[in-house]
Write a protein that holds these residues in place. Sequence first.
Motif, mmCIF file in Angstrom:
data_model
loop_
_atom_site.group_PDB
_atom_site.id
_atom_site.type_symbol
_atom_site.label_atom_id
_atom_site.label_comp_id
_atom_site.label_asym_id
_atom_site.label_seq_id
_atom_site.Cartn_x
_atom_site.Cartn_y
_atom_site.Cartn_z
ATOM 1 N N SER A 85 0.835 -1.197 0.000
ATOM 2 C CA SER A 85 0.000 0.000 0.000
ATOM 3 C C SER A 85 0.872 1.249 0.000
ATOM 4 C CB SER A 85 -0.914 0.005 1.224
ATOM 5 O OG SER A 85 -0.151 0.180 2.412
ATOM 6 N N ARG A 86 0.272 2.357 -0.434
ATOM 7 C CA ARG A 86 1.021 3.612 -0.466
ATOM 8 C C ARG A 86 1.388 4.062 0.937
ATOM 9 N NH1 ARG A 86 -1.612 8.717 -3.458
ATOM 10 N NH2 ARG A 86 -2.965 8.641 -1.615
ATOM 11 N N ASP A 87 0.496 3.868 1.910
ATOM 12 C CA ASP A 87 0.783 4.277 3.288
ATOM 13 C C ASP A 87 1.983 3.515 3.847
ATOM 14 O OD1 ASP A 87 -1.315 6.035 3.206
ATOM 15 O OD2 ASP A 87 -2.730 4.700 4.213
ATOM 16 N N LEU A 88 2.049 2.209 3.578
ATOM 17 C CA LEU A 88 3.187 1.426 4.054
ATOM 18 C C LEU A 88 4.480 1.878 3.384
ATOM 19 C CD1 LEU A 88 4.424 -0.907 5.625
ATOM 20 C CD2 LEU A 88 3.736 -2.452 3.782
ATOM 21 N N VAL A 90 5.198 4.861 2.196
ATOM 22 C CA VAL A 90 5.588 6.169 2.746
ATOM 23 C C VAL A 90 6.180 6.011 4.140
ATOM 24 C CG1 VAL A 90 4.710 8.405 3.522
ATOM 25 C CG2 VAL A 90 3.942 7.453 1.344
ATOM 26 N N ARG A 91 5.611 5.092 4.932
ATOM 27 C CA ARG A 91 6.155 4.852 6.270
ATOM 28 C C ARG A 91 7.593 4.344 6.194
ATOM 29 N NH1 ARG A 91 4.805 -0.248 10.159
ATOM 30 N NH2 ARG A 91 6.234 0.306 11.840
ATOM 31 N N ILE A 92 7.836 3.366 5.340
ATOM 32 C CA ILE A 92 9.190 2.832 5.190
ATOM 33 C C ILE A 92 10.139 3.894 4.661
ATOM 34 C CG2 ILE A 92 10.597 1.140 3.954
ATOM 35 C CD1 ILE A 92 8.172 -0.729 3.977
ATOM 36 N N ASN A 94 9.975 7.219 4.846
ATOM 37 C CA ASN A 94 10.263 8.250 5.848
ATOM 38 C C ASN A 94 11.193 7.721 6.941
ATOM 39 O OD1 ASN A 94 8.632 10.080 4.496
ATOM 40 N ND2 ASN A 94 6.827 9.660 5.747
ATOM 41 N N ALA A 95 11.001 6.458 7.333
ATOM 42 C CA ALA A 95 11.858 5.877 8.366
ATOM 43 C C ALA A 95 13.296 5.731 7.874
ATOM 44 C CB ALA A 95 11.305 4.519 8.796
ATOM 45 N N HIS A 99 16.696 7.649 9.209
ATOM 46 C CA HIS A 99 17.760 6.797 9.760
ATOM 47 C C HIS A 99 19.109 7.040 9.089
ATOM 48 C CE1 HIS A 99 19.534 3.202 11.576
ATOM 49 N NE2 HIS A 99 20.015 2.908 10.386
ATOM 50 N N PHE A 163 13.817 -2.016 11.552
ATOM 51 C CA PHE A 163 12.681 -2.897 11.797
ATOM 52 C C PHE A 163 13.055 -4.266 12.371
ATOM 53 C CE2 PHE A 163 11.389 -0.071 8.278
ATOM 54 C CZ PHE A 163 10.303 0.546 8.888
ATOM 55 N N TYR A 167 10.186 -6.867 13.587
ATOM 56 C CA TYR A 167 9.747 -7.776 12.537
ATOM 57 C C TYR A 167 10.726 -8.931 12.256
ATOM 58 C CZ TYR A 167 6.404 -4.072 11.504
ATOM 59 O OH TYR A 167 5.414 -3.136 11.600
#
Length: 266
Positions: A85-88, A90-92, A94-95, A99, A163, A167
């Motif tokens: 998904s696009r939200d996932l 973007v989360r990755i 940005n993280a 980092h 992660f 994970y």
Amino acid sequence: MPLKRSLVQRELDDSSSDDDDYVIFSAAQIVHTYSNAKRSHGGSVLGHRVLYRDRKGGHERMFQDYLAVNPTYTPEIFRRRYRMSRDLFVRIMNAVEAHDDYFVRKRNAANTLGLSCFQKVTAAFRMITYGVPADATDEYVRIGESTVLESLCRFVAAVVDIFEDEYLRYTNESDTARLLAMGERRGFPGMLGSIDCMHWAWKNCPYEKQGQYKGHVEKPTIILEAVASHNLWIWHAFFGMPGSHNDINVLHRSPLFENLAEGTAP
């Protein structure tokens, strides 16, 4: 070993002409390559031709295609092309940018704006997802081959650092209790997950090893053993056995039951 001739490069060099084949490389190999590669950015190279790629324009077009408020391509198309998904995504992204400063967009000594994090991460995802060679993303992402390889190595290392604790870990007591309760509700008391093996084609397998890596599949393959719960959370992964083995042989060699045999399981 220079980054240009690293393990990842050698695996991908010969894969540009066949879209139906797959290139196999593991995250561990990439991180190992990145950790041991000696990168030297020594400035301008005499006689080197500079290719104007319009990196700024490339980023703007990509942003409009996928991340704008009203993108050209819908979230459904984004999921199909990025396999998430696009939200996932973007989360990755940005993280990883927070980092590793490598992914932060900067200006060089000539005050030219460099590649964005979106471009670098997209190139890395395309290589991982589709097994394409490093220069296959240049026309759309506007990124050079050596930069793609470095972005891939840094991206994998950053994802592991960020992660891993959440994970990439063994189950704890609360996980075990939750999985057992979940299995019992679904009619499988005592079940922690489903185990299976799958074969990944190894296109660039050396000729002298092909007999060892061929089994019921015509091409040389490498076996992945995985345990997953019904929500597709992978709790165990064991990768690398030659394709000539069957599932039982792989299970005998995998570390799946090591912590149980040693008395350290929850």
